[in-house]
Design an enzyme around this catalytic site. Structure first.
Site, PDB file in Angstrom:
ATOM      1  N   HIS A  52     -23.422  11.658 -29.712  1.00 10.27           N
ATOM      2  CA  HIS A  52     -23.351  10.658 -28.870  1.00 10.27           C
ATOM      3  C   HIS A  52     -24.648   9.639 -29.070  1.00 10.27           C
ATOM      4  CE1 HIS A  52     -20.462  12.764 -26.278  1.00 10.27           C
ATOM      5  NE2 HIS A  52     -21.108  13.831 -26.576  1.00 10.27           N
ATOM      6  N   ARG A 313     -20.908  25.200 -21.132  1.00  6.29           N
ATOM      7  CA  ARG A 313     -21.941  24.387 -21.295  1.00  6.29           C
ATOM      8  C   ARG A 313     -22.980  24.815 -20.431  1.00  6.29           C
ATOM      9  NH1 ARG A 313     -17.520  21.848 -19.842  1.00  6.29           N
ATOM     10  NH2 ARG A 313     -16.598  20.144 -21.010  1.00  6.29           N
TER      11      ARG A 313
END
Lengths: 483, 434
Positions: A52, A313
């Site tokens: 990212h 996550r």
């Protein structure tokens, strides 16, 4: 007498492995303790594989500071450690005015986070860049520094580099007790080791470990599962950039992205699950990501799915990375809540953790004989399938094992597999061979090659064929001989 | 493109199709040392080597042979004829000008120019991923063929308590095989309301062993963290969607998948060969020639067959055509002139037809053979071949099923009729309630 380690790292995910890699430069005795049978056994194995750019995290957070820095380090690090990386850029795609306003917010936030080159592009340029994108897309935020990388390859590379520089690895050891003190004792069943400093990089379980040292540790990790599908390489060119939807509270939303290996990745959704190790997929979940992918790319060929998977996550209640020594043990460093963009941030997270260890009293002295590469002899040999015809011919002549294809879907040779078995932190299971070579990752999903890979493991590791497992412990392939 | 060596005929794959194509090309006059069979596995014979059950050869030899016995006869003939072959060797690509690139531990990396190429690369099994079955990803999920290899070639049991999804022939055969080896096969589930396998296999492999076949059922979830612990099975509606409330959990340690075969065409793709979306194999003309001149295809790489005997027969045709192509400088006979082509259209319950097109020459051929499959079970039908508004040939059938390959042969008179129509298309169709 028992040796005391300078630093023990709990967890061989991307955070732990990257920390081991960064510490390998120094004259330190380091160890990594991992619950799984391989590196990257948890959240690192199953995520979006995106580097990212860094515009998502709120200004002023640790996430924001480390994401852009990690992203900037990635190209050089990937090259040095022979990790396939592609700077394919990313697009956050807006559908209408409301979304476009969010793009402006992201642009502003990204600039404050120090993300270079961000700009908003209009409909025409967007569709020229991505012709398969939905005609309803109206604009996008273009992040030129974003990229794609294979998360477990990066983790293996970092760990292998640490390994050849003397870091010791202990697998199949799930830490169940920690005794604080000037020297900390870390226990996993019968196994124990002692270290002056401990770094807790235990991913989804890092909050539990933090509480072994400090029962009042306040951050809790909420397991949020994300499901994905991988499409055949024939569909890999459906998108060239990573295509995101405009993010919502639940996360960055469903994306469509090429992978470094040339497949197409679709996913994830985001749902809380009760168990941190629940990486199953569900029919409604797969329907949800299919619908999301179709919204971005209506023509996406979901019949070409070759496999689906999910990852959990470690979402923290605080919504930020926590990299701080435990308030109860000044030599115990917690790295908790390293969720997305944990992969992109990992080199910067590790640098930050090293600085933190120094502030906690760890002394660093550079090694004279540090090897910055992944093997004793520098760069790793390319896999057979990536060689030129002339190189292939030369290699087959020199080492006939490279003339024998084991995985025909991905063109993986016996030579490639033998190298994966015998390299540092080498393969011991079918999945470890798969992760290191791609054997079994193609369209037949190991149908043809898994018996062959099992045979090679049996021969090279000198264990019976029915002792070979898919991924360690009870995941055995075979139930003894036939009658 | 450069090459290191050349052969008149290269055959990619040494299974039943490759062996028969090589033998026929040799019989048609290609010298044995001008032929090279390139086989990926350790020995010739292909997937038949692991098919130790009987049932092969009824059409070819009038007797029931095991897989290795069937392929053994052809391997023996290939060796006797002195036809060239290499094993442990894999073709990486074939270019459109017929340069075959392959690797082998003995020969290394080789680029061989071929006068003609016959693709006999067989097929692969559909996977769990392709079905997208939700759940965990433990050990113990095998395609039926992989399990067959473990049991019959390596001598190991892939599991003890088994559920089989899909009633394709390999699944049925493995239900019996695993039972004979002491495993408990709990049930066979089939998504469709009928089995995709041969009727004789259902009788001999399931019924004789009391293994239940659940039609219109599928696996909707896989459970188990390390090894399979169980599967959820649901009934499906007429649109093949699971019906909520019908879920049943079955404890097992193994899930075998027999959910379809897909022609293996990676090599064909490297040559830019046009593929048929229905069969997954190459589009061919009546000579078994693909869209790339001089590259032929036959056997399961072309379309999935039910019986190996038909693979052999098809491979004889392909081998003969390849030989003619080499001997006549890229032509199939004296009359071979470009006179247009007739495309073959599958309609009314026929799923596909092979060959997909007929290339016309100045004279009508002596015979044309069509192979096809239907898309459902039909009772009392007529199979009709029509061209230019006329029914050229009509055959009545008591029943037809997707699991069985059908064929239709036109004799010289019928071929002449088709030619006389001057139509660009012919169709094969089912007429129901006839």
């Amino acid at each position: 007498m028992e040796q005391i380690y300078d630093v023990a790292i709990i967890g061989a995910g991307v955070t732990g492995a990257m920390l081991a890699h960064k510490l390998a430069k120094y004259k330190l005795r380091c160890a990594v303790i991992e619950a799984g049978c391989d590196v990257a056994s948890g959240a690192t194995r199953a995520n979006s594989a995106i580097v990212h750019a860094g515009f998502d995290a709120a200004n002023g957070t640790l996430k924001a500071a480390l994401n852009a820095k990690g992203c900037a380090q990635m190209p050089e690090l990937a090259h040095q450690l022979d990790v396939p990386y592609k700077n394919n850029t990313s697009l956050v795609v807006a559908f209408g005015e409301e979304d476009e306003q969010t793009l402006n917010v992201l642009l502003e936030r990204g600039r404050n986070n120090g993300v270079p080159g961000l700009r908003i592009i209009g409909k025409k340029e967007l569709h020229e860049l991505e012709p398969n994108l939905s005609p309803d897309a109206t604009a996008a935020l273009l992040a030129p520094t974003a990229g794609i990388i294979c998360p477990y390859e990066l983790t293996m590379a970092a760990a292998e580099n640490a390994c050849i520089n003397g870091c010791e690895f202990f697998f199949n050891r799930r830490v169940d007790a920690i005794e604080a003190g000037d020297v900390i004792t870390v226990r996993a069943g019968e196994f124990s080791l002692r270290a002056r400093y401990v770094a807790n990089c235990a991913g989804v379980h890092s909050d539990e470990l933090a509480r072994m040292v400090d029962p009042d540790f306040p951050i809790r990790l909420i397991p949020r599962r994300g499901e994905y599908m991988i499409l055949d390489k024939a569909e890999g060119k459906t998108a060239s950039a990573t295509l995101f939807m405009v993010p919502s509270k639940a996360g960055k939303g469903i994306l469509v992205s090429p992978t470094v290996d040339g497949n197409l990745l679709v996913g994830p959704n985001a749902h809380e699950v009760s168990c941190k190790d629940d990486t199953s997929t569900t029919a409604p979940g797969l329907d949800e990501i299919s619908a999301g992918a179709r919204r971005l790319v209506p023509s996406v060929n979901l019949r070409a799915v070759i496999t689906s998977f999910s990852g959990v996550r470690p979402t923290p209640t605080t919504d930020d990375f926590h990299i701080q020594p435990s308030v109860k043990a000044k030599n115990f460093l917690n790295l908790v809540g390293i969720e997305s963009p944990g992969l992109a941030s990992s080199p910067a997270v590790a640098d930050y953790a090293v600085d933190m260890l120094v502030s906690m009293g760890l002394e660093l002295e550079k090694k004279d004989n540090y090897n910055p590469y992944r093997t004793e002899n520098g760069h790793m040999r390319k896999p057979f399938r990536e060689l030129s015809d002339a190189e292939k011919a030369e290699l087959c002549k020199r080492e006939p094992a490279y003339g024998k294809i084991i995985c025909r879907c991905e063109t993986i040779t016996e030579g490639d597999i033998l190298a994966a078995i015998h390299r540092p932190l080498g393969a011991k299971t079918i999945d470890m061979v798969k992760l290191r070579t791609r054997a079994g990752m193609g369209r037949c999903q190991g149908g043809f090659c898994s018996p062959r890979v099992a045979e090679l493991l049996s021969r090279e590791l000198n264990v019976p064929l029915d002792a070979i497992t898919k991924r360690g412990c009870g995941s055995k392939l075979l139930y003894g001989k036939t009658k | 493109m450069d090459f290191d060596t050349q052969k008149k005929l290269v055959i990619v794959g040494g299974g039943p199709a490759g062996l028969a194509a090589a033998l026929e090309a040799n019989r048609q006059g290609i010298a044995p040392d001008d032929i090279l069979i390139i086989e990926r596995d350790r020995e010739l014979g292909g997937i038949l080597n692991q098919c130790i059950h009987a049932g092969f050869g009824l059409h070819m030899f009038g007797e029931e042979l095991s897989g290795p016995e069937y392929s053994g006869r052809f391997i023996e003939d290939v060796k006797k004829a002195g036809i060239g072959y290499v094993t442990n060797s894999m073709v990486l690509s074939v270019s459109d000008d017929r340069i075959v690139t392959f690797v082998s531990p003995e020969m290394g990396f080789v680029r061989m120019k071929a006068g003609a190429v016959v693709l006999c690369t067989g097929c692969r099994e559909r996977t769990r991923g392709a079905l997208n079955i939700p759940g965990t990803r433990p050990a113990g999920i095998y395609s039926a063929g992989t399990a067959q290899r473990f049991v019959n070639m390596e001598g190991y049991m892939p599991g003890k308590k088994v559920v089989i999804l899909g009633s394709g022939d390999i699944g049925l055969i493995m239900a019996r095989r695993m039972t004979l080896e002491g495993a408990k096969v709990l049930r066979v589930c089939e998504l469709m309301p009928y089995s995709g396998g041969l009727a004789r296999n259902i009788a001999q492999c399931l019924d004789d062993f009391g293994i239940p076949l659940y039609l219109s059922h599928t696996v909707t979830e896989i459970r188990g963290t390390e090894r399979v612990e169980g599967v959820t099975i649901s009934k499906v509606d007429e649109n093949r969607r699971p019906i909520p409330g019908t879920e049943e959990y079955v404890e097992c340690d193994t899930l075998l998948l027999s959910v379809g075969l897909i022609p293996e065409n990676e090599v064909a793709k490297s040559a830019g060969i046009q593929l048929d979306r229905v069969t997954g194999g190459a589009v061919v003309n009546q000579y078994n020639e693909t869209s790339v001149p001089g590259i032929f295809a036959c056997g399961n790489t072309l379309h999935v067959h039910d019986l190996v005997d038909f693979v052999t027969k098809e491979a004889y045709m392909a081998g003969a055509s390849a030989a003619k192509f080499v001997q006549n400088g890229g032509k199939f006979g004296e009359d071979d002139k470009d006179c247009g082509e007739i495309s073959c259209r599958a309609t009314g319950g026929v799923r596909y037809i092979v060959p997909q097109k007929i290339v016309k020459s100045t004279k009508a051929p002596e015979e044309l053979k069509f192979f096809f499959r239907v898309d459902n079970i039909y009772k009392k039908v007529k199979i009709e071949l029509r061209c230019g508004g006329e029914t050229i040939k009509s055959v009545s059938k008591r029943s037809v099923a997707p699991g069985e390959m059908e064929s239709l042969v036109l004799n010289a008179a019928d071929c002449a009729k088709v030619y006389d129509k001057n139509a660009g298309e012919l169709e094969i169709t089912l007429v129901q309630n006839a």
